[in-house]
Design an enzyme around this catalytic site. Structure first.
Site, PDB file in Angstrom:
ATOM      1  N   GLU A  75      -6.325  -4.462   1.607  1.00 43.10           N
ATOM      2  CA  GLU A  75      -6.838  -5.688   1.009  1.00 43.10           C
ATOM      3  C   GLU A  75      -5.870  -6.854   1.189  1.00 43.10           C
ATOM      4  O   GLU A  75      -6.301  -8.004   1.340  1.00 43.10           O
ATOM      5  CB  GLU A  75      -7.135  -5.442  -0.470  1.00 43.10           C
ATOM      6  CG  GLU A  75      -8.315  -4.496  -0.652  1.00 43.10           C
ATOM      7  CD  GLU A  75      -8.597  -4.145  -2.092  1.00 43.10           C
ATOM      8  OE1 GLU A  75      -9.757  -4.291  -2.504  1.00 43.10           O
ATOM      9  OE2 GLU A  75      -7.656  -3.725  -2.792  1.00 43.10           O
ATOM     10  N   GLU A 115     -10.220   4.186  -2.920  1.00 37.68           N
ATOM     11  CA  GLU A 115     -10.456   4.022  -4.353  1.00 37.68           C
ATOM     12  C   GLU A 115     -11.559   4.927  -4.889  1.00 37.68           C
ATOM     13  O   GLU A 115     -11.476   5.419  -6.014  1.00 37.68           O
ATOM     14  CB  GLU A 115     -10.795   2.559  -4.675  1.00 37.68           C
ATOM     15  CG  GLU A 115      -9.608   1.613  -4.628  1.00 37.68           C
ATOM     16  CD  GLU A 115      -9.383   1.027  -3.256  1.00 37.68           C
ATOM     17  OE1 GLU A 115      -8.608   0.070  -3.136  1.00 37.68           O
ATOM     18  OE2 GLU A 115      -9.970   1.549  -2.264  1.00 37.68           O
TER      19      GLU A 115
END
Length: 266
Positions: free
Chosen positions: A120, A140
């Site tokens: 990210e 995640e």
């Protein structure tokens, strides 16, 4: 957590000309991001934004790995109903999902393991150089949470819907070749050379007219965020503003004299 680690800076910054080097410095934990690292990284981004002498940032990592992602043991208890606030006074969110936007370009050099918030951070930057043995993972979903640093927004935009969903919905890991194929990485280089190549690119950017670089970056972001029409509406006014700067005069003189331009940022 050991006292010696508590006293260790999580982020090491160094000025290299007009480039701010920002180093993740928790190698004994594979640069897993605890709260201190997140806050110190935000402060480094704030320094990059505020200092007019700094024209580009280079994010890199100390040790064998870029980051193993969040240190959930440290971050988990801090999560509240509104999530987690990682940006202290004077900082800027490096993942650019809230708060002030960074107006200057960031180059990233990655190696080893690059998981979750590392990807990210790449997606929120502008150019990524990866060592050829780097392993990536947006994992995640395997931890029972979702990517909250922008991957759900920027991964599909960068890689296309199917390519993004292939990796963020399975939590599978992938290599640098795949990262390059789908556009997460711009260059793959031999192991150990990623920092030097990233610095070369950052210094190349920093040698250009900084106001023009920032305006170009801003217009491209407007096109992505608000659409082509919004970006088109800004082109002529921005051109007019830049044409009146000292750097535009310096650039024109460089063109006619065939001597390298030394821009001053005004």
């Amino acid at each position: 957590m050991a006292d010696s680690e508590d006293q260790q800076p999580r982020i090491i910054t160094e000025r290299r000309g007009h480039v701010l080097l920002i180093g993740l410095n928790r190698p004994e934990k594979r640069n897993a991001a605890d709260f201190a690292l997140l806050q110190q990284l935000a402060l480094a981004y704030g320094e990059l934004e505020r200092d007019p002498e700094l024209r580009a940032g280079l994010v890199h990592a100390i040790g064998d790995h870029f980051t193993a992602g969040l240190d959930l043991a440290d971050i988990g208890p801090r999560l509240g109903p509104a999530g987690i606030d990682i940006v202290p006074d004077g900082g800027i969110n490096p993942w650019q999902v809230d708060g002030q936007s960074l107006s200057k370009p960031v180059v990233i050099a990655v190696q080893g393991t690059c998981l979750t918030l590392g990807i990210e951070l790449m997606l929120a930057s502008d150019i990524v150089v990866a060592a050829e043995s780097t392993t990536f993972g947006q994992i995640e979903v395997a931890r029972g949470i979702l990517p909250f640093g922008g991957a759900t927004i920027r991964f599909p935009r960068a890689a296309g819907w199917g390519n993004a969903m292939r990796w963020i919905l399975t939590g599978d890991t992938f290599d640098a070749g795949e990262a390059h194929r789908i556009g997460l990485v711009q260059e793959v280089v031999p192991d150990g050379t990623q920092f030097d190549r990233a610095l070369e690119l950052a210094e190349r950017i920093a040698a250009q007219a900084p106001l023009a670089v920032q305006a170009t970056l801003a217009n491209a972001r407007t096109a992505v965020r608000d659409g082509s029409a919004a970006a088109e509406a800004e082109l002529q006014p921005t051109l007019s503003r830049l044409a009146a700067t000292a750097d535009a005069r310096i650039g024109m003189e460089s063109f006619f004299t065939r001597r390298p331009a030394e821009f001053i940022g005004r």
